[in-house]
Design an enzyme around this catalytic site. Structure first.
Site, PDB file in Angstrom:
ATOM      1  N   SER A  67       0.842  -1.194   0.000  1.00  0.00           N
ATOM      2  CA  SER A  67       0.000   0.000   0.000  1.00  0.00           C
ATOM      3  C   SER A  67       0.870   1.233   0.000  1.00  0.00           C
ATOM      4  O   SER A  67       2.032   1.199   0.385  1.00  0.00           O
ATOM      5  CB  SER A  67      -0.888   0.024   1.233  1.00  0.00           C
ATOM      6  N   LYS A  68       0.256   2.301  -0.447  1.00  0.00           N
ATOM      7  CA  LYS A  68       0.978   3.555  -0.521  1.00  0.00           C
ATOM      8  C   LYS A  68       1.419   3.997   0.872  1.00  0.00           C
ATOM      9  O   LYS A  68       2.539   4.426   1.079  1.00  0.00           O
ATOM     10  CB  LYS A  68       0.045   4.603  -1.116  1.00  0.00           C
ATOM     11  N   ARG A  69       0.505   3.843   1.829  1.00  0.00           N
ATOM     12  CA  ARG A  69       0.801   4.332   3.163  1.00  0.00           C
ATOM     13  C   ARG A  69       2.042   3.671   3.761  1.00  0.00           C
ATOM     14  O   ARG A  69       2.888   4.321   4.327  1.00  0.00           O
ATOM     15  CB  ARG A  69      -0.416   4.140   4.084  1.00  0.00           C
TER      16      ARG A  69
END
Ligand code: GLU
Length: 493
Positions: free
Chosen positions: A246-248
């Site tokens: 995920s980007k996070r």
């Protein structure tokens, strides 16, 4: 047979990441393989999290990969009337009902059920309200959600997943689920089905993270009297610690744009992506577009998750070594004219492009690329490590500078001598340059390697590379002479 129609429906809440791009690619491949259509639908109903920047990023990323669409982009928000109409229809047909239970009531019931170790699902309090009761509650301004009325009875409900096989459950295990929120907004679950029905989607190929919705969605298809598409749920892409990408948590390393900006080749990247969760069952690693379309099947998508080894790469790339290896393969073997077009973009961006490379110097340009690409990893290398072929303002790497130049103070005298002799050559070719260099080494009673390695460093800034005399001829007499003559500049003042 009816036409296969697939869709890629990203929610524009972030950039296009590895997992999303792979989903798009698999859909694209299957559409191409079956002579069907691929539709791009931007699922922007979550207006708080959707951004224009993300929409553009997704479109740019897909364009870079060469994943093209037959229809779209459609925007889910443009079809909100369809979503509402479907909810109204289900209500009117008694296939859904208004539920006035408050959050507090539902929480209390859940806790009680938990304590009694009973089923935690919705207990159907509002399923049987009379019309008068409903009207009275509405008149009193009590907010309500709309719930789907799961058909009664004793049957198994499921589907034959193209990847996972038969998936089913007892219909009794499915609760009356919410399809419209109390603020009147239809839930994603419903919008997605309504849009897929309108777009006549025949195959839904998406991540396993959506499987929690699938049975409910099948009930919606049935209730709306629409044909149920074929489902194929793909394994997720995980990192080396088995966490979802995920980007996070992973940042830009999982974004498709990162690879574009680092100079990866679009087709090489597709080739990497497809193998992240699919194989033809043999060891074949490299596919042309046509070969891949031919070989691709949904059935051969892996059942279990795949690992993106992004943190196993070397410090320079910090990405999956496989992605780099595939990129190198294409970079080093692809058609030189095609490579020339891609390097042109890089040279232009650096202000190093010369129109003559497409005209009278084209042969030189292609020969140069072919000569230097053998050690390169990405397109960026042509303007960084290969800069000396196109410009005079190149960097000299520290290691060869120390090892091959600074170690020999005498080069300050020897190289201007060599420059004079090179300047005299009427034919600056492989044999002549080699003869002159070796003669000088003989006269000075030094190993030719000192001259050759020193020249490589001074002329290209690099430690290693193609044959030295080929380099000299390619870089050209005037530039070589100048660089040798100015060797003193490389020493500390
Ligand atoms: N909008 C969903 C997502 O981005 C896609 C759901 C689907 O493929 O059905 O995850």
């Amino acid at each position: 047979m009816t036409e296969t129609r697939l869709r890629f429906p990203p929610s524009p809440t972030g950039y296009l990441h590895i997992g999303g791009a792979r989903t798009a690619l698999y859909n694209w491949l299957y559409a191409k393989k079956t002579g069907g259509k691929l539709i791009l639908r931007i699922e922007d109903t979550d207006t708080e999290r959707s951004t224009q920047e993300s929409i553009q990023g997704i479109i740019d990323g897909l364009e870079w990969l060469g994943i093209d669409f037959d229809e779209g982009p459609y925007f889910q928000t443009e079809f909100s009337a369809d979503h509402k109409a479907a909810a109204e229809r289900l209500l009117a047909e008694g296939k859904a009902y208004k539920c006035f239970c408050t959050k507090e009531q539902l929480d209390a019931k859940r806790e009680a059920a938990l304590a009694a170790k009973q089923n935690l699902g919705y207990d159907g309090t509002c399923a049987g309200l009379s019309e008068e009761e409903i009207n009275a509650k509405e008149a009193a301004g009590i907010p309500y959600v709309i719930r789907f009325r799961v058909p009664e009875g004793d049957r198994r409900i499921g589907y034959d997943d193209k990847i996972l096989g038969r998936i089913e459950c007892d219909i009794k295990e499915v609760d009356d689920f919410v399809i419209v929120r109390s603020n009147g907004k239809p839930l994603y679950l419903l919008c997605n089905v309504v849009d897929d029905i309108r777009d006549r989607i025949s195959h839904v190929v998406r991540g396993q993270d959506h499987m929690t919705n699938t049975i409910k969605q099948i009930l919606l298809y049935e209730a709306l009297e629409a044909p149920v598409p074929v489902f194929a749920h793909m394994p997720l892409t995980l990192d080396t610690k088995k966490a979802k990408i995920s980007k996070r948590s992973h940042g830009e390393i999982v974004a498709v744009q990162f690879y574009r900006d680092k100079g990866f080749l679009p087709w090489a990247f597709n080739n990497f992506l497809v193998l992240l969760g699919w194989s033809a069952g043999d060891d074949k690693e490299f596919y042309t577009k046509e070969e891949l379309i031919e070989a691709f099947t949904l059935e051969r998508i892996n059942k279990s998750s795949s690992v993106f080894n992004y943190n196993k790469g070397d410090a320079k790339f910090f990405t999956d070594p496989k992605a780099i290896a595939i990129n190198e393969h294409y970079l080093r073997t692809m058609d030189i004219t095609e490579l020339g077009e891609l390097v042109k973009v890089e040279l232009k961006a650096e202000g190093l492009w010369d129109e003559a490379y497409a005209g009278e110097k084209q042969q030189w340009y292609h020969h140069t690329l072919d000569m230097i690409r053998d050690r390169f990893h990405t397109l960026k290398d042509f303007t960084s490590r290969g800069r000396a072929y196109f410009a005079d303002d190149f960097d000299v790497e520290e290691k060869p500078l120390k090892k091959n130049v600074l170690k020999y103070e005498e080069l300050k005298e020897w190289f201007p001598m060599l420059a004079d002799r090179f300047e005299q050559l009427s034919d600056f070719n492989l044999e002549e340059t080699e003869r002159v260099a070796r003669e000088l080494a003989d006269e000075l009673e030094i190993k030719p390697g000192i001259i050759i390695n020193g020249m490589r460093t001074v002329v290209t800034g690099q430690l290693a590379g193609p044959s030295m005399f080929d380099i000299l001829v390619t870089i050209g007499q005037e530039r070589v002479v100048r660089r040798l003559r100015e060797v003193a500049k490389l020493y500390p003042a």
